[in-house]
Write a protein that holds these residues in place. Structure first.
Motif, PDB file in Angstrom:
ATOM      1  N   THR A 167     -17.141  11.763  17.503  1.00  0.00           N
ATOM      2  CA  THR A 167     -16.280  12.938  17.582  1.00  0.00           C
ATOM      3  C   THR A 167     -14.837  12.536  17.293  1.00  0.00           C
ATOM      4  OG1 THR A 167     -15.498  12.853  19.880  1.00  0.00           O
ATOM      5  CG2 THR A 167     -17.783  13.574  19.525  1.00  0.00           C
ATOM      6  N   VAL A 172     -19.990   9.434  21.785  1.00  0.00           N
ATOM      7  CA  VAL A 172     -20.862   9.772  22.908  1.00  0.00           C
ATOM      8  C   VAL A 172     -22.304   9.588  22.436  1.00  0.00           C
ATOM      9  CG1 VAL A 172     -20.954  12.235  22.324  1.00  0.00           C
ATOM     10  CG2 VAL A 172     -21.378  11.502  24.671  1.00  0.00           C
ATOM     11  N   TRP A 177     -25.858  13.507  25.471  1.00  0.00           N
ATOM     12  CA  TRP A 177     -25.437  14.876  25.158  1.00  0.00           C
ATOM     13  C   TRP A 177     -26.631  15.823  25.140  1.00  0.00           C
ATOM     14  CZ3 TRP A 177     -21.585  17.704  25.923  1.00  0.00           C
ATOM     15  CH2 TRP A 177     -21.300  18.850  25.184  1.00  0.00           C
ATOM     16  N   LEU A 186     -17.646   9.403  27.282  1.00  0.00           N
ATOM     17  CA  LEU A 186     -16.937   9.410  26.006  1.00  0.00           C
ATOM     18  C   LEU A 186     -16.133   8.120  25.906  1.00  0.00           C
ATOM     19  CD1 LEU A 186     -16.024  11.082  23.450  1.00  0.00           C
ATOM     20  CD2 LEU A 186     -14.074  11.814  24.834  1.00  0.00           C
ATOM     21  N   PRO A 198     -17.161  16.558  24.774  1.00  0.00           N
ATOM     22  CA  PRO A 198     -16.557  15.467  24.005  1.00  0.00           C
ATOM     23  C   PRO A 198     -15.577  15.928  22.925  1.00  0.00           C
ATOM     24  CG  PRO A 198     -18.924  15.153  24.228  1.00  0.00           C
ATOM     25  CD  PRO A 198     -18.638  16.551  24.706  1.00  0.00           C
ATOM     26  N   TRP A 199     -15.696  17.166  22.471  1.00  0.00           N
ATOM     27  CA  TRP A 199     -14.793  17.689  21.455  1.00  0.00           C
ATOM     28  C   TRP A 199     -13.543  18.301  22.071  1.00  0.00           C
ATOM     29  CZ3 TRP A 199     -19.990  17.635  21.297  1.00  0.00           C
ATOM     30  CH2 TRP A 199     -20.590  16.979  20.221  1.00  0.00           C
ATOM     31  N   PRO A 201     -11.993  17.065  25.570  1.00  0.00           N
ATOM     32  CA  PRO A 201     -12.120  16.315  26.814  1.00  0.00           C
ATOM     33  C   PRO A 201     -11.405  16.944  28.011  1.00  0.00           C
ATOM     34  CG  PRO A 201     -11.615  14.855  24.991  1.00  0.00           C
ATOM     35  CD  PRO A 201     -11.455  16.259  24.474  1.00  0.00           C
TER      36      PRO A 201
END
Length: 206
Positions: A167, A172, A177, A186, A198-199, A201
């Motif tokens: 990402t 990750v 996920w 992450l 994760p995109w 945080p």
């Protein structure tokens, strides 16, 4: 020379003379044989790139840095997707099995780990029980349901497949996920932390 390097890129140009004076003998041997080093997640001084040296044994991994000006060649994981293997091993048969599925998944993917190292360099790095390490470039979010479908696809493979989602904020594990945990680990150059997205945080789990 491209000056923006990413984790799992393989770099050539490191020489024994560039290593720290206390580098183990196996590190000097690996570098002296002309093996590439792999970009790792870590911060370095300006003009340097964090890299790792691989040895013959699984536990032989050495972290160091390399001058960017010394780099003579770069191979990225996505450059290795269609390289013909020289040996017949479970990880390489798994790669051949998954290739058509991954080519049509809509994401950029690549080969990392031992398989990537062997395909790029020609140095034997795999054995019969090796996992297959893959990456998926996910600049845009991959939903958990998409991750679960992907896990089902790679779950049909002959050997264990370890896929990392790359990402914009770090990496990750696809397995995490796609799992039930609200937060996943992450990892980036600065830290490893548990996040719910994760995109994004900073987003808190509901």
């Amino acid at each position: 020379m491209v000056n923006r390097f990413r984790p799992h890129d393989l770099l050539w140009g490191m020489t024994p003379e560039q290593l720290p004076v206390d580098a183990p003998g196996w590190v000097i041997e690996s570098v002296g044989a002309g093996q590439p080093v792999v970009v790792r997640r870590a911060t370095t001084a300006p003009g340097q790139i964090a890299v790792g040296v691989r040895g013959r044994l699984r536990e032989q991994r050495y972290a160091t840095s390399m001058a960017i000006t010394a780099i003579s060649r770069r191979v990225m994981p996505e450059d290795l997707c269609h390289v013909a293997p020289a040996r017949d091993l479970p990880a390489l048969r798994t790669l051949a099995h998954l290739r058509p599925l991954l080519d049509t998944c809509g994401w950029v993917w690549g080969v990392s780990g031992s398989a990537g190292f062997e395909l790029a360099s020609g140095f034997a790095a795999l054995h019969e029980r090796s996992d297959l390490d893959l990456i998926l470039r996910t600049a845009q979010p991959l939903s958990r349901s998409q991750a679960q479908v992907l896990m089902m696809l790679i779950g049909t493979a002959e050997c264990l497949v370890d896929m990392q989602l790359q990402t914009p904020n770090g990496a990750v594990a696809l397995r995490e996920w796609a799992g039930p945990s609200q937060r996943v680990l992450l990892k980036n150059a600065h830290q490893a932390c548990l996040v719910s997205n994760p995109w994004n945080p900073q987003e808190q789990a509901a």
